[in-house]
Scaffold this motif. Sequence first.
Motif, PDB file in Angstrom:
ATOM      1  N   VAL A 432       0.860  -1.191   0.000  1.00  0.00           N
ATOM      2  CA  VAL A 432       0.000   0.000   0.000  1.00  0.00           C
ATOM      3  C   VAL A 432       0.894   1.238   0.000  1.00  0.00           C
ATOM      4  O   VAL A 432       1.819   1.347   0.804  1.00  0.00           O
ATOM      5  N   GLY A 433       0.595   2.178  -0.880  1.00  0.00           N
ATOM      6  CA  GLY A 433       1.414   3.368  -1.039  1.00  0.00           C
ATOM      7  C   GLY A 433       1.613   4.131   0.260  1.00  0.00           C
ATOM      8  O   GLY A 433       0.649   4.521   0.903  1.00  0.00           O
ATOM      9  N   GLY A 434       2.885   4.343   0.637  1.00  0.00           N
ATOM     10  CA  GLY A 434       3.220   5.089   1.834  1.00  0.00           C
ATOM     11  C   GLY A 434       2.934   4.384   3.130  1.00  0.00           C
ATOM     12  O   GLY A 434       3.070   4.984   4.202  1.00  0.00           O
ATOM     13  N   ALA A 448      -2.222   9.418  -3.710  1.00  0.00           N
ATOM     14  CA  ALA A 448      -1.984   7.973  -3.765  1.00  0.00           C
ATOM     15  C   ALA A 448      -1.704   7.368  -2.399  1.00  0.00           C
ATOM     16  O   ALA A 448      -1.763   6.145  -2.237  1.00  0.00           O
ATOM     17  N   THR A 449      -1.397   8.193  -1.402  1.00  0.00           N
ATOM     18  CA  THR A 449      -1.066   7.684  -0.072  1.00  0.00           C
ATOM     19  C   THR A 449      -2.229   6.897   0.521  1.00  0.00           C
ATOM     20  O   THR A 449      -3.368   7.377   0.545  1.00  0.00           O
ATOM     21  N   ASP A 450      -1.945   5.676   0.970  1.00  0.00           N
ATOM     22  CA  ASP A 450      -2.957   4.789   1.556  1.00  0.00           C
ATOM     23  C   ASP A 450      -4.125   4.578   0.596  1.00  0.00           C
ATOM     24  O   ASP A 450      -5.257   4.314   1.027  1.00  0.00           O
ATOM     25  N   TYR A 468      -3.814  -1.219  -8.376  1.00  0.00           N
ATOM     26  CA  TYR A 468      -5.105  -0.544  -8.327  1.00  0.00           C
ATOM     27  C   TYR A 468      -4.981   0.785  -7.594  1.00  0.00           C
ATOM     28  O   TYR A 468      -4.207   0.921  -6.643  1.00  0.00           O
ATOM     29  N   VAL A 469      -5.787   1.764  -8.043  1.00  0.00           N
ATOM     30  CA  VAL A 469      -5.869   3.039  -7.358  1.00  0.00           C
ATOM     31  C   VAL A 469      -7.277   3.596  -7.577  1.00  0.00           C
ATOM     32  O   VAL A 469      -7.896   3.333  -8.620  1.00  0.00           O
ATOM     33  N   THR A 470      -7.771   4.326  -6.600  1.00  0.00           N
ATOM     34  CA  THR A 470      -9.072   4.975  -6.725  1.00  0.00           C
ATOM     35  C   THR A 470      -8.850   6.436  -7.064  1.00  0.00           C
ATOM     36  O   THR A 470      -8.134   7.147  -6.346  1.00  0.00           O
ATOM     37  N   GLN A 504       0.382   9.197  -8.946  1.00  0.00           N
ATOM     38  CA  GLN A 504      -0.283  10.328  -8.283  1.00  0.00           C
ATOM     39  C   GLN A 504      -1.254  11.028  -9.234  1.00  0.00           C
ATOM     40  O   GLN A 504      -2.344  11.469  -8.812  1.00  0.00           O
ATOM     41  N   LEU A 505      -0.898  11.131 -10.497  1.00  0.00           N
ATOM     42  CA  LEU A 505      -1.808  11.712 -11.481  1.00  0.00           C
ATOM     43  C   LEU A 505      -3.094  10.889 -11.581  1.00  0.00           C
ATOM     44  O   LEU A 505      -4.199  11.442 -11.654  1.00  0.00           O
TER      45      LEU A 505
END
Length: 513
Positions: A432-434, A448-450, A468-470, A504-505
Amino acid sequence: MKAALWIAVLLCPLTLPCAALSAAASATAPVAAQSRRSLSTQIDAVIRQPRYAAADWGIAVASLDSGRTLYAHQSGKLFEPASTAKLFTAALTMETLDPQSRIPTRLLSAAPIRHARLDGPLLLYGMGDPTLGTPGANPDWADDLAAQLAARGIEEVHGDLVADATYFSGPPLGKGWEASDLLGWFAAPASALSVHENTVALTVTPATVAGQPPQLSFAPGVAAPPLASTLTTAPPRTPDDFNLYRAPGDALLHAFGSIAEGAAARTYQLAIPDPAQQAGEELRAALARHGIRLTGGLRVLAWPERDDALRANAKVLAEVLSPPVSGILAQGLKRSQNLYLQNLLQLDGISAQAAAANQPGAPIGFLSSEAWGLRALHDLLERIDIAPSSVLMEEGSGLSRSDLVTPAAMTRLLQVIAMQPWAGALQAMLPVGGVDGTLEWRMRDGAATDNVHAKTGSMAYVHCIAGYVTAADGQRLAFTIMLNNYRRDDGEPSANHDVDAIVQLLAGWRGSD
């Protein structure tokens, strides 16, 4: 630390996480894109920087909600995926094995027990557990097995102790692994009888007087390899010239060069060449601790050797179990542990081989456990409409540079995973990011953090991430970002800085057309 080019292991001191060494500072949060066109423009600006002129980017981003492709760049081209390839092994494992099942390591014998004596050989039989002897997963496994044997009233084994690793068929090294990697912990040999992740820790402590040899100690001590050392302690503040070398196929470890007087002790994690031998030595010592006398010696059975007579009519005398397969897989993905995924691929292969045994058209002739696993992966890819030509896997961990995957195929895999009943479980296994795993020190600031759950992949000249990212509007995205053939010049930021900036984008995107 100066490392000899011929070992090229880039060994990380245990006091400093490898992830922290390779991770760049968190990418500065970019201005959120408000449309697909602006998103494309911003990603293009990242990948078209002059420093990437000789490198190759491959990117595929899709919406899990609409199914649409939101961004693609060379998405149909084959790239080295590094450890993002573990996602294929993970999906196969979730489809093939019971996630709650546990892998046994057993003591077997067909010999009779008379008057507290086992009248024949004792078999230590590994069945693929890669966690044996690790904290939280049977760290006292040898004593546990010996205690169970003693509880049966056995005080003597009148025969050999046989450490049997033949449950896996085929070489212990993944196909395509490079000889220059094989001393490092990340290229530890896969084995059906693994212990301590098939590694030994080497601690180097300089002498208090220049000119004297430093102290070299191994943990566990019983795993100490034969050593030829000409290391010396150099005057204070002298640059280190510390070198290790072990010829492929040889157990002898060579250490040469120097370490400065007054330098802090350093610990390195090295692969051991014969895990079954190591496991056998540990069990032999445990038997003695529990008052069980072994009259014979220690013998190792490894492919292509076989001794089926040893297991014929054998009974289970003692057993320890691994954590659930799901826990092994989670650790393998969070930590990017190559051994775990390579062992799981072979367990997938054994399952596939058993299922095919009585099927028409089953392969004739020898296939290794690894090859059976890859065959099962090929069948899975066909079922989910991923062209075999877009996923060329040689082994289960991503360590081979012969592994090749298109970003489109990886993102398609992520889309299919998201539709499975176990999708949430697998997503929770990803870093998980960060927060944790190989992403703990990345993407610590920004959208993107958490938020991002993704598998990283890094090798020399290779930087990848897939997961995956929301997005900011709540839209769920699957993405693959691959950068190959990039060499950073001195003074330039890490490539991970720009890989993370693209993530992050995506996290900040608001989804309008």
